[in-house]
Design an enzyme around this catalytic site. Sequence first.
Site, PDB file in Angstrom:
ATOM      1  N   HIS A  78      66.793  56.604  60.874  1.00 41.74           N
ATOM      2  CA  HIS A  78      67.384  57.587  61.798  1.00 41.74           C
ATOM      3  C   HIS A  78      66.390  58.693  62.153  1.00 41.74           C
ATOM      4  O   HIS A  78      66.767  59.848  62.341  1.00 41.74           O
ATOM      5  CB  HIS A  78      68.655  58.227  61.205  1.00 41.74           C
ATOM      6  N   ASN A 151      78.207  55.947  62.264  1.00 41.57           N
ATOM      7  CA  ASN A 151      77.436  55.180  63.250  1.00 41.57           C
ATOM      8  C   ASN A 151      78.309  54.871  64.459  1.00 41.57           C
ATOM      9  O   ASN A 151      79.514  55.096  64.430  1.00 41.57           O
ATOM     10  CB  ASN A 151      76.970  53.852  62.636  1.00 41.57           C
ATOM     11  N   HIS A 342      74.957  64.709  54.654  1.00 46.60           N
ATOM     12  CA  HIS A 342      75.199  64.031  53.376  1.00 46.60           C
ATOM     13  C   HIS A 342      76.665  63.604  53.315  1.00 46.60           C
ATOM     14  O   HIS A 342      77.554  64.472  53.352  1.00 46.60           O
ATOM     15  CB  HIS A 342      74.877  65.010  52.240  1.00 46.60           C
ATOM     16  N   TYR A 365      71.304  60.675  49.991  1.00 44.04           N
ATOM     17  CA  TYR A 365      71.044  61.684  51.024  1.00 44.04           C
ATOM     18  C   TYR A 365      70.396  62.949  50.473  1.00 44.04           C
ATOM     19  O   TYR A 365      69.468  63.491  51.053  1.00 44.04           O
ATOM     20  CB  TYR A 365      72.327  61.976  51.820  1.00 44.04           C
TER      21      TYR A 365
END
Length: 685
Positions: A78, A151, A342, A365
């Site tokens: 990402h 997503n 996160h 994360y």
Amino acid sequence: MKGDCVKEKQEDAKDKQLDAYRVNNDGTKMTTNQSVKVSEDETSLKAGVRGPTLLEDFHLREKITHFDHERIPERVVHARGYGAYGEFELYHSMEKFTSAGFLQKAGTKTPVFTRFSNVVGSKGSADTVRDVRGFAVKFYTEEGNFDLVGNNIPVFFIQDAIKFPDLVHAIKPEPHNEIPQAASAHDTFWDFVANNKETAHMVMWLMSDRSIPKNLRMMEGFGVHTFRLVNAEGKAHFVKFHWKPALGVHSLVWDEAQQISGKDPDYQRRDLWTSIENGHFVEYELGVQMIEEKDEFMFDFDILDATKLWPEEIVPVQIFGKMTLNRNVDNVFAETEQVAFHPGNVVPGIDFTNDPLLQGRLFSYIDTQLIRLGGPNFTGIPINQSICPFHNNQRDGYSRQTINVGQVSYHRNSLANNTPSTSTAKEGGFVHYQEKVEGHVIQARSDSFKDFYSQARLFWNSMSKPEKKHIIDAFSFELGKVESRSVRQQNVDMFVHVDKEMATVIARNIGVNPPTGEQSTISESSPALSQANTPSYPYTLNVGVLIGDGFPIEEVKETIRTLEEVGANVTLIGEEIGNVVSVENIQGSVTQTFLTTDAVLYDSLYVVGGKAKNQAKFNSDIQNFIDEAFRHYKPIGIATTGEPLFTASNASRGPGVLLASENPNFDEAFVEAVGKQRFWDRDIY
Ligand code: HDE
């Protein structure tokens, strides 16, 4: 941050907080970072004008040192992303299902920051590649930050976090030659797919139009995992989060997407930025699918398996609020690059489940931010700060911002009256959901996770005819790029279980043997999965007007007015930047030329034509634009003066091609066609 959590005008709280950090250089005097005024910024200090440079030039040293350290590692996945601020407004109370403070009172507005991203490519890669898009939202609630890190595809490639590094290694550029950038069309990805059958469902989505969204404003978002909403009585529901774009779900066509990658690699970020700058704010509704705890095992899929969706026709999405993105960032590095999402950032009333993919993410994360943002104090970076004060006994570390006063930094204590003290659930303390768990310590997958093809076929069954064709084309493109014949064969032998005809056509296209296996017997479909059923509007679509001198003012003005009335963006494209003049000597302003722009950057064309200095080139440029738009199934409107140019192009009459001379209600019909966006029934090949 000092003081209490902002209670009034909650939606402005983040903006106000950031004010303290905004620095504007306008009209200021240059200083060093130590605030010493600088007298010279173009020549370094030297012993003699042609002599050696002196180290005591502290401004030179500081300027270069800072520059040398301007980069931080890009995200491991990402990396390419773009963000904007906005607010989330609650339509109605969700109190029955969750105790989350920001979901209690209808009308509550919560500030948000959203970052959209491409998964695979590097930070500088092109926007419109075939890829999953990240859809990460940080809600700055008055009970702390809640991050919904999702997503634009509702399922994932793998079921267990332990496989994530393998997936990412396989899909990233191959390590020996670092080729190809931002693309799954290569051997290692497809080798991974064929040898990890759990990928089947997600790969169907990846090969569909969903992975080439038209822009970031016209795609759905999904939390993917199953989360829990927990109410004040401690009663929980399993939920999946869904973002629904107000403008529907729309995609590029693959040839167009590839061309845009070259013509405007920033196509999607430019679209988001410009829409917000123009006041065309971006809206998505938020909803949940909910399953009662008692119904956990009622379905023919495991609700903890992230490679499965819950068909909306069986478990409907209940919409409860709307996010509006209405403000661009001031500084992309400070805000979009430094934001740290996160999935473990939850607030009371929202909790996790045992989805093994989610559980692994809970670790990853923070771990990644530690290296990317340089230590544990990244929560103090303005974009990451919650809008409420925080108090605990964590101390020190790189770049600590707070000056913690007092001698006590431990719990329990008597010297500070045992503060900071913990809170009960009633006082707003987060109490983890008390799920009962039992089982053997074991490294194995549940049998309920082992059906890889039913939902992949459900997706296939739900596609319209053009969507199915696009999927076959995408497989044929991607696998056609795979050099290993064995890998190509393994893939058709795998996807035959989704659909035999599909796999057989792909096999033919990529030069391997027809697959012999049998397809899944699932006959159901889920209409919600097809983009054929999405709403479609002309609002904010880009119409290119191809125009030269001598145009008929009344006709053209009226068409443009009708387009602008519905919020379409109209751009005049001509031979040169500057004015074009109508027959009546009225001027129009050309802002793009055939050199600076391209047909692929517009959602539809309005062909006016006219006179130009180099008439032959002008005419051929327009004809090329028409051909391109026609091949990409886009609406084309032809003014009376544009007709000869249309006739000379390779485009033919048919759906979505409208001639002013033939259509008494041309303006309305053209606007309607623009709103429809694509005319798939056009006979192209
Ligand atoms: Fe991520 N993912 N992910 N992911 N993910 C990251 O965190 C990871 C997964 C998603 O705009 C990283 O800050 C693991 C699913 C988004 O900043 C990293 C697994 C979904 C973003 C990471 C997954 C996502 C990330 C890299 C398998 C959809 C960008 C940089 C268990 C629900 C957020 C970073 C932004 C980013 C790990 C799978 C979404 C390395 C281990 C499933 C939108 O921590």
